[in-house]
Design an enzyme around this catalytic site. Structure first.
Site, short mmCIF file in Angstrom:
data_model
loop_
_atom_site.label_atom_id
_atom_site.label_comp_id
_atom_site.label_asym_id
_atom_site.label_seq_id
_atom_site.Cartn_x
_atom_site.Cartn_y
_atom_site.Cartn_z
N SER A 259 0.91 -1.11 0.04
CA SER A 259 -0.07 -0.07 0.13
C SER A 259 0.88 1.22 -0.01
O SER A 259 1.86 1.27 -0.74
CB SER A 259 -0.83 -0.10 1.12
OG SER A 259 -1.79 1.03 1.09
N TYR B 205 -5.03 8.10 -7.01
CA TYR B 205 -4.23 7.06 -6.58
C TYR B 205 -4.49 6.69 -4.97
O TYR B 205 -4.88 5.61 -4.66
CB TYR B 205 -2.87 7.88 -6.62
CG TYR B 205 -1.90 7.01 -6.18
CD1 TYR B 205 -1.26 5.81 -6.40
CD2 TYR B 205 -1.40 7.25 -4.68
CE1 TYR B 205 -0.28 5.10 -5.82
CE2 TYR B 205 -0.24 6.47 -4.11
CZ TYR B 205 0.24 5.38 -5.06
OH TYR B 205 1.14 4.54 -4.02
N LYS C 233 -5.33 3.00 -3.18
CA LYS C 233 -4.81 2.50 -2.21
C LYS C 233 -5.70 2.39 -0.84
O LYS C 233 -5.68 1.52 -0.20
CB LYS C 233 -3.58 3.30 -1.72
CG LYS C 233 -2.37 3.21 -2.64
CD LYS C 233 -1.84 2.17 -2.80
CE LYS C 233 -0.59 1.76 -3.82
NZ LYS C 233 -0.05 0.35 -3.93
#
Length: 271
Positions: A135, A149, A153
């Site tokens: 992660s 993004y 994650k």
């Protein structure tokens, strides 16, 4: 310590390559994937049959199933399944195109999901194993200019936390590795950048800060081996200096705001 068998995605550079080399150098066996054919040839020459190179696009679910099966057939078991493949997408939320958003989620979220699903039957059948998801500190707090993004994650963190509880009784361990800033290609050649909308130019200029000190990817070798070898590995672990202080402040701010608005929250229940 008995040699372990690893399955690592995105192993041609960055963390993936460092960790594959760390495992191989201590006598472990590694199935290493890369999107580019031949990207692991130099490692094959050095490590021979202990390394199984596999060309793989993690967004291709059928190919993922085949790659995991190939690794299990070759080595007889899978001890560590490490989802490292991913990249950064830079741009304000308004700036991100549909294709860019879908590609980011396909690689950073669905890729690890497909690998995890493909590996689980093998791990359950052998009575254990360790799934490690790469992660980021960006999986637990958000900055402007990285919204999609962050979404990828945060999603990875969400399903992995559930997974850890679901597979505990099968003897399967689960860890989220959350790196801070490192000198990898994440923000360089591997990155995708959206076309800029001029309306954000002023805000963007105010965001610019001097580049901080970045960690050395090779320094994470001992850390990943410590996680893999732990009898009780963590569900979450930061890699790097600074993340814990940042997240302490972030979580304190969240709790303060929730508490400040708690009266409205109670009213919203309606009972």
């Amino acid at each position: 310590m008995n040699a372990k068998t690893w399955f690592i995605t995105g192993a041609s550079k960055g963390f993936g390559r460092q960790w594959a080399e760390a495992a191989l150098e201590r006598g472990d066996r590694v199935a290493a994937t890369s999107r580019r054919a031949g990207a692991l040839d130099d490692m094959v020459e050095m490590h021979g049959d202990n390394l199984l190179p596999i060309q793989l696009d993690v967004t291709d679910r059928a190919a993922v199933d085949a790659a995991v099966r190939q690794a299990a057939d070759r080595f007889g078991r899978l001890d560590v399944v490490l989802n490292n493949a991913g990249y950064g997408l830079f741009g304000m939320v308004e700036e991100i195109s549909e294709d860019q958003a879908r590609a980011q989620i396909e690689v950073n979220l669905f890729g690890p999901l497909w690998v995890t699903q493909a590996a689980l039957p093998h791990l359950r059948a052998q009575g254990g194993g360790h799934i490690i998801q790469v992660s980021s500190i960006a999986g637990v707090f958000s900055l402007p200019g990285l919204g999609v993004y962050h979404a990828s994650k945060f999603g990875l963190e969400g399903f992995t936390a559930s997974l850890a509880k679901e597979v505990h009784d099968f003897g399967i361990k689960v860890t989220l590795v959350e790196p801070a800033g490192y000198s990898t290609e994440w923000a360089g050649s591997s990155a995708v950048r959206a076309e800029r909308v001029p309306a954000y130019d002023g805000f963007r200029a105010g965001m610019q800060r001097p580049a901080g000190v970045r960690g050395e990817p090779a320094a994470t070798r001992a850390a990943i081996l410590a996680v893999v070898d732990a009898d009780e590995p963590p569900l979450r672990i930061f890699f790097g200096k600074g993340p814990l202080a940042v997240i302490r402040a972030e979580y304190a701010s969240r709790i303060e705001e929730w508490e400040r608005w708690d009266a409205v929250s109670q009213v919203a229940f309606g009972a």
